[in-house]
Design an enzyme around this catalytic site. Structure first.
Site, PDB file in Angstrom:
ATOM      1  N   ASN A   9      -4.734  12.975  -7.531  1.00  0.00           N
ATOM      2  CA  ASN A   9      -4.449  11.978  -7.462  1.00  0.00           C
ATOM      3  C   ASN A   9      -5.567  11.173  -7.016  1.00  0.00           C
ATOM      4  OD1 ASN A   9      -3.393   9.707  -6.288  1.00  0.00           O
ATOM      5  ND2 ASN A   9      -1.982  10.365  -5.230  1.00  0.00           N
ATOM      6  N   TRP A  10      -5.793  10.599  -7.718  1.00  0.00           N
ATOM      7  CA  TRP A  10      -7.147   9.181  -7.260  1.00  0.00           C
ATOM      8  C   TRP A  10      -6.792   8.128  -6.516  1.00  0.00           C
ATOM      9  CZ3 TRP A  10     -10.418   9.185 -12.450  1.00  0.00           C
ATOM     10  CH2 TRP A  10     -10.920  10.629 -13.028  1.00  0.00           C
ATOM     11  N   LYS A  11      -5.358   8.065  -6.513  1.00  0.00           N
ATOM     12  CA  LYS A  11      -4.905   6.510  -5.469  1.00  0.00           C
ATOM     13  C   LYS A  11      -5.796   5.777  -5.828  1.00  0.00           C
ATOM     14  CE  LYS A  11      -4.046   9.834  -1.972  1.00  0.00           C
ATOM     15  NZ  LYS A  11      -3.617  10.338  -0.135  1.00  0.00           N
ATOM     16  N   HIS A  96       5.960   8.575  -3.981  1.00  0.00           N
ATOM     17  CA  HIS A  96       4.672   8.675  -3.064  1.00  0.00           C
ATOM     18  C   HIS A  96       4.869   8.238  -1.898  1.00  0.00           C
ATOM     19  CE1 HIS A  96       0.754   9.137  -1.593  1.00  0.00           C
ATOM     20  NE2 HIS A  96       0.252  10.460  -2.503  1.00  0.00           N
ATOM     21  N   GLU A  98       2.380   6.162  -0.247  1.00  0.00           N
ATOM     22  CA  GLU A  98       2.038   5.335   0.460  1.00  0.00           C
ATOM     23  C   GLU A  98       2.958   4.086  -0.576  1.00  0.00           C
ATOM     24  OE1 GLU A  98      -1.375   6.721  -0.907  1.00  0.00           O
ATOM     25  OE2 GLU A  98      -1.669   7.944   0.298  1.00  0.00           O
ATOM     26  N   GLU A 165       4.574  16.719   0.505  1.00  0.00           N
ATOM     27  CA  GLU A 165       3.532  16.199   0.864  1.00  0.00           C
ATOM     28  C   GLU A 165       4.068  15.403   2.545  1.00  0.00           C
ATOM     29  OE1 GLU A 165      -0.039  15.016  -2.008  1.00  0.00           O
ATOM     30  OE2 GLU A 165       1.781  13.103  -1.745  1.00  0.00           O
ATOM     31  N   GLY A 171      -4.426  13.027   4.099  1.00  0.00           N
ATOM     32  CA  GLY A 171      -5.305  11.996   4.648  1.00  0.00           C
ATOM     33  C   GLY A 171      -6.249  11.821   6.075  1.00  0.00           C
ATOM     34  N   SER A 204      -4.147  16.880   2.559  1.00  0.00           N
ATOM     35  CA  SER A 204      -5.126  17.430   2.841  1.00  0.00           C
ATOM     36  C   SER A 204      -5.590  19.162   2.139  1.00  0.00           C
ATOM     37  CB  SER A 204      -5.681  17.860   4.682  1.00  0.00           C
ATOM     38  OG  SER A 204      -5.542  16.771   5.153  1.00  0.00           O
ATOM     39  N   GLY A 226      -7.915  13.450  -1.306  1.00  0.00           N
ATOM     40  CA  GLY A 226      -9.166  12.470  -1.450  1.00  0.00           C
ATOM     41  C   GLY A 226      -9.827  13.838  -2.031  1.00  0.00           C
TER      42      GLY A 226
HETATM   43  P1  13P Z   1      -5.372  14.204   0.650  1.00  0.00           P
HETATM   44  O1  13P Z   1      -5.518  15.251  -0.176  1.00  0.00           O
HETATM   45  O2  13P Z   1      -6.204  13.171   0.693  1.00  0.00           O
HETATM   46  O3  13P Z   1      -4.509  14.578   1.803  1.00  0.00           O
HETATM   47  O4  13P Z   1      -4.197  12.991   0.053  1.00  0.00           O
HETATM   48  C1  13P Z   1      -2.605  13.726  -0.477  1.00  0.00           C
HETATM   49  C2  13P Z   1      -2.240  12.934  -1.352  1.00  0.00           C
HETATM   50  O5  13P Z   1      -1.355  12.086  -0.973  1.00  0.00           O
HETATM   51  C3  13P Z   1      -1.700  13.222  -2.777  1.00  0.00           C
HETATM   52  O6  13P Z   1      -1.361  12.591  -3.116  1.00  0.00           O
END
Ligand code: 13P
Length: 243
Positions: A9-11, A96, A98, A165, A171, A204, A226
């Site tokens: 997931n590149w966000k 998600h 976020e 998650e 993150g 992570s 990430g």
């Molecule tokens: P990280 O791998 O940066 O912790 O993020 C996980 C995530 O939110 C994937 O959707």
């Protein structure tokens, strides 16, 4: 047989030119990936067309980072399933943490997104997970169970992925212990009452912990943030090894 899905997931990262550079490094590193797993990339909407053209004929599949429940209309900033399938997108991340946190997405909205995705042949990746405070208060299981039951209601569980998650692991560099992540994924399978359901872990995930995570019995893949931005690191994750 549940085929593991390794998704990046590149966000809100990667322009089109950065995506091109990424794929020129990444694709050669995954061209001989074992056939027992799938690799999925979720670029931002602006890079979807670029990525779709470059992965054409490769082993990599495409996901969006969201999908709306309507086909079109007055929904500024949203994306419709029709717009995605035109670019050969096959998956759609919904729920998600976020957008749940920043845009107050509800389980009901997430459920509508998942149902709409499926009705257009997209596989929703429904994210669930508790906050640090909820875990500290002993509420993790109740929170996740509610997210699973409401988010998955009325969906076809054979064409859907759940991503566990834990918010406190996203993150932060703090990975949930593999055994604990496996225990929660086992509970999700129980609550969803489906032995076919694919359940990913996210939070992570790195080249250094992927092999242990993928050795867990109830974890069928990962959703990586990430670490998916580095083509070499993400290729190592995709090439995970389990004894
Ligand atoms: P990280 O791998 O940066 O912790 O993020 C996980 C995530 O939110 C994937 O959707």
């Amino acid at each position: 047989m549940r085929k593991p899905v390794i998704a990046g997931n590149w966000k809100m990262n990667m322009t089109c030119s950065q995506s091109r550079n990424y794929l020129s490094d990444f694709l050669p590193l995954v061209k001989d990936i074992p056939a027992d797993r799938k690799i999925v990339l979720a670029p931002p909407f602006t890079a979807i067309s670029t990525v779709a053209n470059l992965i054409n004929g490769n082993t990599v599949q495409l996901s969006s980072q969201n999908v709306h429940w309507e086909d079109n209309g007055a929904f500024t900033a949203e994306i419709s399933p029709m717009m995605l399938i035109e670019h050969n997108v096959e998956y759609a991340i919904v729920g998600h943490s976020e957008p749940r946190k920043y845009f107050s997405e509800s389980d009901e909205q997430i459920n509508r997104r998942a149902i709409s995705a499926q009705s257009h042949g997209l596989i929703p990746i429904v994210c669930v997970g508790e906050s640090f405070e909820q875990r500290e208060r002993g509420e993790a299981e109740r929170v996740i169970r509610r997210q699973v039951e409401q988010g998955l209601e009325g969906t076809d569980l054979e064409r859907l992925i759940v991503a566990y998650e834990p918010i406190w692991a996203i993150g932060t560099g703090k990975t949930c212990q593999a055994k604990e992540a496996n225990r929660i994924c086992g509970l999700i399978r129980e609550w969803a009452a489906s032995s076919h359901l694919i359940i990913q872990y996210g939070g992570s995930v790195k080249p250094t912990n992927i092999d242990e995570i993928m050795s867990m019995s109830d974890i069928d893949g990962v959703l990586v943030g990430g670490a998916s931005l580095d083509p070499t690191g993400f290729a190592r994750i995709a090439n995970y090894k389990v004894d």
